[in-house]
Design an enzyme around this catalytic site. Structure first.
Site, PDB file in Angstrom:
ATOM      1  N   LYS A  49       0.732  -1.050  -0.007  1.00  0.00           N
ATOM      2  CA  LYS A  49       0.124   0.062  -0.053  1.00  0.00           C
ATOM      3  C   LYS A  49       0.980   1.095   0.025  1.00  0.00           C
ATOM      4  CE  LYS A  49      -4.285   1.100   0.688  1.00  0.00           C
ATOM      5  NZ  LYS A  49      -5.537   0.342   0.352  1.00  0.00           N
ATOM      6  N   ASP A 102      -6.978   4.143  -4.385  1.00  0.00           N
ATOM      7  CA  ASP A 102      -7.630   4.230  -3.220  1.00  0.00           C
ATOM      8  C   ASP A 102      -8.133   5.563  -2.814  1.00  0.00           C
ATOM      9  OD1 ASP A 102      -7.537   1.951  -0.828  1.00  0.00           O
ATOM     10  OD2 ASP A 102      -7.168   3.919   0.228  1.00  0.00           O
TER      11      ASP A 102
HETATM   12  N1  GLU Z   1      -7.456   0.293  -2.841  1.00  0.00           N
HETATM   13  C1  GLU Z   1      -8.239  -0.904  -3.163  1.00  0.00           C
HETATM   14  C2  GLU Z   1      -8.441  -1.783  -1.994  1.00  0.00           C
HETATM   15  O1  GLU Z   1      -7.961  -1.311  -0.864  1.00  0.00           O
HETATM   16  C3  GLU Z   1      -7.816  -1.729  -4.374  1.00  0.00           C
HETATM   17  C4  GLU Z   1      -6.414  -2.129  -4.459  1.00  0.00           C
HETATM   18  C5  GLU Z   1      -5.775  -2.931  -5.811  1.00  0.00           C
HETATM   19  O2  GLU Z   1      -6.751  -2.782  -6.582  1.00  0.00           O
HETATM   20  O3  GLU Z   1      -4.839  -3.098  -5.704  1.00  0.00           O
HETATM   21  O4  GLU Z   1      -8.696  -3.090  -2.183  1.00  0.00           O
END
Ligand code: GLU
Length: 431
Positions: free
Chosen positions: A103, A143
């Site tokens: 992340k 996100d």
């Molecule tokens: N931000 C989204 C999550 O928290 C998607 C993450 C992604 O697709 O890599 O799941």
């Protein structure tokens, strides 16, 4: 009170008691593999220089490349990004996509930036991260407060950097460095609504298992990409969305009829605030409008069938968990329930569908996007939806079965499933 990262480690340890996992594996899983901290020299439109802090936490890669979104928010800090990356590791294992967990985030309120500044900041972030990311290394995505436009800028900068270093790289594969891109730039059909749609599929399975009959009333906290798509789908499929909010406040329809989400969307676009949208489609006076306005705290305590926190972390805690009246808490945000809040809800017999299951539709379609880029394919929307439905239904059934077999709550069930899969990957890598 423990921070969300420490709490999740405790919950993972709890789940590991149902499995035979060596201590060494649990110790490795309780720390990120790598933390990247960057300082981005952003040139503002007024020519001033502002140093902005950013992070990428590459939590675990046993199951595949690190994978997870990039968040732009004034409250981003290392602890938050660590927790979010750990949840991604668990989520990716629960929905069974071949990725590890990661992340990133930038500590900034993007609403204070002009478009040029936002683009520049994103390009700076991409430049800094280029040596540590790539289609088979680490794959960012949107996100909170990031979207296809931002990911397009990010990918474009990455491509420029890589091409100047090595002219032999395959163009389409480079696009797989990030997901959640626009369709024109290699994005997948259905990625934008995927988190909401995935949540909808899970909810449909859950109410079948619980024997609940529609119409069911729903309160949704958060009207960003996730909350707004889910609310629209629920509204079209026999649920009554009676309460909605954004970061500034919300609205509640006490009559139980529910809002027309399309009208709310248009109104929010026009007026900027959900709280201003109570009277849309009807004629109502100021007194009535006032009655319909609620705060974000009120929304959580409404007498509804399903409560959907779809905004930020830690909104259900020991302070309000005993006041929640919903029959189901359905976590579309990451980490909306604190450890203490979770225990209270469990004690009160209110099922909590954990984030790592409920909102995993986003990363599932991210995996489809990545796969299409790597194989030079472009799937039709119907194909994406069918595949998503299958993946979400499987994930739900697997978690539900563990929950029934081991008599554990759904979060522990999901964590057991994730740990089992992570341990398998660890064993394969260390044969
Ligand atoms: N931000 C989204 C999550 O928290 C998607 C993450 C992604 O697709 O890599 O799941």
């Amino acid at each position: 009170m423990k921070n969300p990262f420490e709490s999740t480690i405790l919950q993972l340890e709890e789940a590991s008691k149902y499995l035979d996992i060596p201590n060494l594996v649990m110790s490795l899983l309780s720390k990120p593999e790598r933390i990247i901290e960057v300082f981005l020299p952003l040139r503002l439109d007024n020519k001033e220089l502002k140093i902005v802090k950013g992070y990428r936490v590459q939590y675990n890669s046993w199951r595949g490349p690190y994978k997870g979104g990039l968040r732009y928010h004034q409250k981003v800090d290392l602890n938050e990004v660590k927790a979010l990356s750990l949840w991604m590791m668990i989520k990716n294992a629960v929905c069974d996509v071949p990725f590890g967990g990661g992340k990133g985030g930038i500590e900034i309120d993007p609403k204070t930036l002009s478009k040029t500044e936002l683009k520049e900041l994103t390009r700076l972030f991409a430049k800094m991260l280029t040596p540590n990311i790539g289609p088979t290394v680490d794959v960012p995505a949107p996100d909170v407060n990031t979207n296809a436009k931002i990911l397009d800028w990010f990918v474009d900068q990455y491509e420029q950097n890589v091409k100047t270093q090595n002219s032999n790289v395959k163009f389409t594969e480079l696009k797989a460095v990030a997901t959640g891109k626009s369709i024109e730039n290699g994005g997948s059909e259905g990625r934008e609504e995927a988190t909401g749609l995935g949540g909808y599929y899970v909810l449909e399975e859950l109410i079948k298992k619980m024997g609940l009959k529609k119409p069911l009333t729903v309160a949704v906290q958060g009207f960003g990409n996730v909350g707004s798509h889910l609310a629209a789908l629920l509204c079209q499929n026999g649920y009554k969305v009676v309460a909605l909010s954004d970061s500034k406040g919300g609205i509640y329809d006490q009559s139980g009829d529910g809002f027309n989400i399309d009208l709310v969307k248009t109104c929010k676009l026009e007026r900027g605030l959900i709280a201003d949208c109570y009277c849309i489609g009807t004629v109502c006076d100021l007194a009535e409008k006032k009655k319909g306005e609620i705060t974000n705290e009120d929304l959580l305590e409404l007498p509804v069938d399903i409560l959907v926190p779809a905004a930020l972390e830690n909104v259900i805690t020991e302070k309000n968990a005993d006041k929640i009246k919903a029959k189901i808490v359905f976590e579309m945000a990451n980490g909306p329930t604190s450890l203490e809040g979770d225990k209270i809800l469990h004690g009160r017999g209110i099922p909590v569908v954990p984030d790592v299951l409920a909102n995993s539709g986003g990363v599932t379609v991210s995996y489809f996007e990545w796969y299409q880029n790597m194989h030079g394919e472009h799937w039709k929307l119907e194909e994406v939806k069918d595949k998503l439905k299958e993946k979400m239904t499987d994930a739900f059934k697997n978690v539900w079965n563990i929950h029934e077999e081991k008599k554990v709550d759904l979060r522990t069930g999901a964590y057991i499933l994730a740990l089992r899969r992570l341990h398998e990957s660890y064993k394969k890598l260390n044969k």
